[in-house]
Design an enzyme around this catalytic site. Structure first.
Site, short mmCIF file in Angstrom:
data_model
loop_
_atom_site.label_atom_id
_atom_site.label_comp_id
_atom_site.label_asym_id
_atom_site.label_seq_id
_atom_site.Cartn_x
_atom_site.Cartn_y
_atom_site.Cartn_z
N CYS A 270 -30.38 -10.75 16.23
CA CYS A 270 -31.05 -11.87 15.56
C CYS A 270 -31.69 -11.34 14.29
O CYS A 270 -32.04 -10.17 14.20
CB CYS A 270 -32.11 -12.45 16.50
SG CYS A 270 -33.16 -13.64 15.67
N LYS B 125 -32.78 -30.44 17.53
CA LYS B 125 -31.77 -29.43 17.89
C LYS B 125 -32.15 -28.78 19.22
O LYS B 125 -31.35 -28.70 20.15
CB LYS B 125 -31.67 -28.36 16.80
CG LYS B 125 -30.95 -27.08 17.23
CD LYS B 125 -30.88 -26.08 16.10
CE LYS B 125 -32.10 -25.28 15.87
NZ LYS B 125 -32.30 -24.18 16.83
N ASN B 126 -33.39 -28.33 19.32
CA ASN B 126 -33.81 -27.53 20.48
C ASN B 126 -33.97 -28.34 21.75
O ASN B 126 -34.07 -27.77 22.84
CB ASN B 126 -35.10 -26.78 20.15
CG ASN B 126 -34.84 -25.71 19.10
OD1 ASN B 126 -33.69 -25.41 18.77
ND2 ASN B 126 -35.91 -25.16 18.56
N ARG C 30 -34.52 -10.03 20.52
CA ARG C 30 -34.80 -11.24 21.33
C ARG C 30 -34.09 -11.05 22.66
O ARG C 30 -33.04 -11.60 22.89
CB ARG C 30 -34.36 -12.49 20.59
CG ARG C 30 -35.18 -12.75 19.32
CD ARG C 30 -34.70 -14.00 18.59
NE ARG C 30 -34.94 -15.22 19.35
CZ ARG C 30 -34.44 -16.42 19.00
NH1 ARG C 30 -33.65 -16.51 17.94
NH2 ARG C 30 -34.68 -17.50 19.70
N ARG D 74 -27.94 -25.19 10.01
CA ARG D 74 -27.98 -25.00 11.46
C ARG D 74 -29.02 -25.89 12.12
O ARG D 74 -28.89 -26.23 13.29
CB ARG D 74 -28.30 -23.54 11.80
CG ARG D 74 -27.25 -22.54 11.36
CD ARG D 74 -27.55 -21.18 11.94
NE ARG D 74 -27.67 -21.27 13.40
CZ ARG D 74 -27.92 -20.20 14.16
NH1 ARG D 74 -28.10 -19.02 13.59
NH2 ARG D 74 -28.01 -20.32 15.48
#
Ligand code: EPZ
Length: 423
Positions: free
Chosen positions: A118, A22-23, A123, A401
């Site tokens: 968050c 994902k990242n 963040r 997610r």
């Protein structure tokens, strides 16, 4: 809204393929907007965050086709004509903020919503904004939106030091600089594999970036980029998560395939110390517990140190260790919403500031627990798989997610997980 019903304890036995990251995929998707011809991203995971980012990108007039059965994403930005990212979409996924760098780079202007709150504390994105200002980009804030513009086609650039080092700020500044900054140097830049893949991909698209992975990244402006076909990296956090899940039951015997072990940084060194047998063979990692788990304390660090995205899973593993250990998060100081939920399952652990102390070994028992964020929720699934009896894991949308078809993968190797409607 879905929940998981999990029957435990169950050993895991068999082969689990690792999905795309994902990242690493999200920055590649943003980078595709810098070209005027299509980019194809292979090994794109079917995750909620990817679907959300597809919709963020579509708002700009860009066409996005996701061939889900092939995990292939085709992004055609040739008709991009609306450099905006609305709050209603950005609030669902923080990484949508990468649109700021991408649109500055592509259109020389952008209106991008500030990311919302968050689950675990502030963040901020101050480093992103200060970095763009240092680059020579005009930045202003209006009604929760960042408004960015440039006076000329080319800005001077200069130098900016990230303190602390930030994955997101490094990615955003690189995206904004490639087609805009004469020369821009990012100091204390993030070294994560996601950053390296992004820079290598941009260079294949025609960019001029040096130093990715070294901590000092130098970007020199180019006028044009072209679309390419690129393969995403396998998910190193999913890899670490499943190594830990396999280690938690003494009779497990699991092989992970399609891994990039070299992306795990120092994590295998900590894993070795717990005393569970594991082998790395090329892109395969085999885990075969052989008796007890040693208590091993860890502290999270920026890459290649122990990732904060594996600290909740590690604390969960340590509930099965024979003795006391600690988990300290030096990146996020209050990312511990999983602790009270693990206690509900019978774990003996406590938090003091940014450190958890775990008094293993605990006999866990099934009950109902609440997911609060992506990594916390997968830790509850892992605990429930070794707990005696039935557990309900509520709000598993958090899991969707970032973990592709998790229950399907785990059930294929012997887990007993049923997804059902929570109502
Ligand atoms: C990325 O988030 C990951 N997200 C996170 O993974 C991960 O936890 C984090 O890096 C750290 O490894 C994605 O890749 C999409 P940072 P990011 O900017 O970029 C402070 C997951 O579970 N900071 O490197 O948002 C910040 O508060 C997610 O997949 C500032 O102070 O993280 C933190 O303490 C969760 N000002 C530290 O830097 C800024 O402007 C590192 O954050 C930016 C960051």
């Amino acid at each position: 809204m879905d929940k998981f019903i999990i029957e435990g304890p169950t050993p895991l036995k068999g082969v689990i393929p690792i999905s795309g990251s994902k990242n690493a995929a999200l920055p590649l998707m943003a980078a595709s907007l810098l070209a005027e011809t299509p980019t194809t991203i292979n090994l794109t995971p079917r995750l909620k965050d990817i679907y959300t980012f597809n919709n963020v990108i579509r708002v700009t007039g860009t066409e996005v086709e996701f061939k889900e059965d092939q995990n292939q994403l085709v992004i055609d930005p040739s008709k991009l004509n609306f450099p905006e990212a609305p709050y209603d979409l950005v609030r669902r996924m923080r990484a949508s903020f990468y649109m700021l760098g991408a649109l500055i780079g592509r259109a020389g202007e952008a209106k991008v919503s500030l990311p919302g709150g968050c689950a675990w504390g502030p963040r901020p994105v101050d480093l992103h904004l200060k970095g763009f200002e240092a680059m020579g980009i005009n930045i202003s804030l209006e009604e929760g939106y960042v408004i960015a513009s440039v006076d000329n086609e080319t800005v001077e650039g200069g130098e900016f030091t990230l303190e602390p080092s930030s994955v997101g700020a490094t990615i955003n500044l690189v995206l904004g600089a490639v087609k805009k900054a004469k020369k821009f140097v990012i100091k204390n830049a993030a070294k994560e594999p996601d950053v390296v893949l992004l820079c290598n991909t941009l260079n294949k698209m025609g960019a001029n970036i040096k130093g990715a992975g070294t901590g000092t990244i130098t970007v020199k402006k180019v006028d044009k980029l072209h679309g390419i076909e690129v393969s995403n990296d396998p998910d190193r956090i999913e890899t670490g998560t499943l190594m830990i899940a396999a280690a938690m039951h003494p009779e497990s015997d699991v092989t992970l395939t399609g891994c990039k072990p070299e992306h795990l940084g120092t994590f295998p060194d900590s894993f070795k110390k717990i005393g569970v047998h594991f082998e790395i063979n090329g892109s395969e990692i085999s885990i075969t517990p052989n008796g007890g788990i040693n208590p091993v304390s860890i502290e999270t660090e920026i890459y290649p140190g122990f990732p904060t995205d594996l600290q909740a899973q590690w604390a969960t593993l340590m509930t099965q260790a024979e003795g006391t250990s600690t988990v300290t998060d030096n990146i996020y100081y209050d990312r511990f919403s999983y602790v009270p939920e693990l206690r509900r399952l019978g774990a003996d652990l406590s938090v003091d500031k940014n450190k958890v102390t775990i008094n293993g070994k605990n006999q866990l028992s099934g009950t109902s627990v609440m997911s609060t964020d992506l990594r916390a929720s997968v830790s509850l699934v892992m605990a429930a798989m070794v707990a005696k009896g039935k557990s309900d894991i509520l709000r598993v949308y958090h899991l969707d997610r970032g973990y592709e078809q998790l229950e399907k993968k785990l059930n294929a190797v012997g887990a007993s997980i049923t997804r059902t409607n929570q109502e």
